[in-house]
Scaffold this motif. Structure first.
Motif, PDB file in Angstrom:
ATOM      1  N   ILE A 128     -63.616  66.860 -11.636  1.00 50.02           N
ATOM      2  CA  ILE A 128     -64.250  66.081 -10.570  1.00 50.02           C
ATOM      3  C   ILE A 128     -63.236  65.274  -9.775  1.00 50.02           C
ATOM      4  CG2 ILE A 128     -65.855  64.182 -10.121  1.00 50.02           C
ATOM      5  CD1 ILE A 128     -67.552  65.286 -12.444  1.00 50.02           C
ATOM      6  N   PHE A 129     -62.292  64.621 -10.443  1.00 53.81           N
ATOM      7  CA  PHE A 129     -61.311  63.759  -9.763  1.00 53.81           C
ATOM      8  C   PHE A 129     -60.501  64.516  -8.711  1.00 53.81           C
ATOM      9  CE2 PHE A 129     -56.957  61.982  -9.780  1.00 53.81           C
ATOM     10  CZ  PHE A 129     -57.229  60.785  -9.137  1.00 53.81           C
ATOM     11  N   PRO A 130     -59.856  65.645  -9.038  1.00 54.60           N
ATOM     12  CA  PRO A 130     -59.115  66.345  -7.980  1.00 54.60           C
ATOM     13  C   PRO A 130     -60.021  66.942  -6.909  1.00 54.60           C
ATOM     14  CG  PRO A 130     -58.839  67.474 -10.077  1.00 54.60           C
ATOM     15  CD  PRO A 130     -59.630  66.252 -10.342  1.00 54.60           C
ATOM     16  N   SER A 131     -61.246  67.320  -7.282  1.00 50.64           N
ATOM     17  CA  SER A 131     -62.170  67.873  -6.285  1.00 50.64           C
ATOM     18  C   SER A 131     -62.548  66.824  -5.247  1.00 50.64           C
ATOM     19  CB  SER A 131     -63.428  68.403  -6.965  1.00 50.64           C
ATOM     20  OG  SER A 131     -63.105  69.420  -7.879  1.00 50.64           O
ATOM     21  N   VAL A 132     -62.841  65.615  -5.698  1.00 54.13           N
ATOM     22  CA  VAL A 132     -63.190  64.532  -4.771  1.00 54.13           C
ATOM     23  C   VAL A 132     -61.987  64.196  -3.894  1.00 54.13           C
ATOM     24  CG1 VAL A 132     -63.785  62.076  -4.641  1.00 54.13           C
ATOM     25  CG2 VAL A 132     -65.032  63.587  -6.200  1.00 54.13           C
ATOM     26  N   LEU A 133     -60.808  64.099  -4.485  1.00 54.44           N
ATOM     27  CA  LEU A 133     -59.607  63.813  -3.696  1.00 54.44           C
ATOM     28  C   LEU A 133     -59.328  64.918  -2.682  1.00 54.44           C
ATOM     29  CD1 LEU A 133     -57.024  62.307  -6.208  1.00 54.44           C
ATOM     30  CD2 LEU A 133     -58.235  61.155  -4.372  1.00 54.44           C
TER      31      LEU A 133
END
Length: 152
Positions: A128-133
Motif C-alpha cells: 500500500i505505501f509505495p502504491s499511494v506514493l
C-alpha cells in the motif's frame, strides 16, 4: 585546534556540505518553472553548513560515559552493514524493477530483517505505501517515477 569530537564532526560536515552545494549549483535549470529543482538541495546544503558551524562552537564537554555510548557492538555493526547492502540493492533495482516493485520489496525485506514478525501487515504496508506514493507523485504531482517492468 580540534579538541572535541563535535569539532571534528563539524569540519567533516562543512566539507561534505560544501561538496554537496557545489553539485547543486551544477543542476540543470528549467526556464518555465516557478520553483526550480535546485531550491531544496541548496537550502539543505546551507542549513547543514549553518548547523555544522553551531556544532563547532558548542561548549558542551564529552564525559567518559558518553564516549562509551558511541561504541557500536559488532552485532549491531553487522545489522547496519546488512541494511546498507539492502539500500544499495534498492538503488540498483529502482530503474530496473521500477519504483513500485523495488520499494515494496525493500520495505518488506528490510522490516522483516529488522525483526517485524507480523508478515501479513508487513505485506500490506509494503504494497500500500509505495502504491499511494506512486499515485501521488505520478498522477497528482505529475512527477514521473521509474515504472520499470510494470506497464503503468
Amino acid at each position: 585546534m580540534l579538541k572535541t569530537m563535535n569539532q571534528k564532526i563539524s569540519i567533516f560536515l562543512i566539507l561534505f556540505a560544501s561538496g554537496y552545494l557545489y553539485l547543486t549549483y551544477n543542476l540543470k535549470e528549467y526556464p518555465y518553472v516557478p520553483v526550480d529543482s535546485d531550491l531544496v538541495p541548496k537550502l539543505l546544503g546551507y542549513l547543514l553548513i549553518g548547523l555544522a558551524v553551531l556544532l563547532f562552537f558548542d561548549k558542551s564537554s564529552e564525559t567518559e560515559e558518553e564516549k562509551e555510548k558511541r561504541k557500536v557492538p559488532g552485532k549491531e555493526l553487522l545489522v547496519l552493514l546488512a541494511v546498507g547492502v539492502m539500500i544499495l540493492a534498492y538503488i540498483f533495482l529502482l530503474e530496473i524493477l521500477g519504483f513500485l516493485l523495488a520499494t515494496a520489496l525493500f520495505v518488506f525485506f528490510c522490516s522483516w530483517f529488522l525483526g517485524y514478525e507480523k508478515w501479513k501487515s508487513n505485506l500490506l504496508v509494503s504494497l500500500i505505501f509505495p502504491s499511494v506514493l506512486y499515485y501521488l507523485f505520478n498522477y497528482l504531482l505529475q512527477i514521473r517515477l521509474p515504472q520499470g517492468i510494470l506497464p503503468f
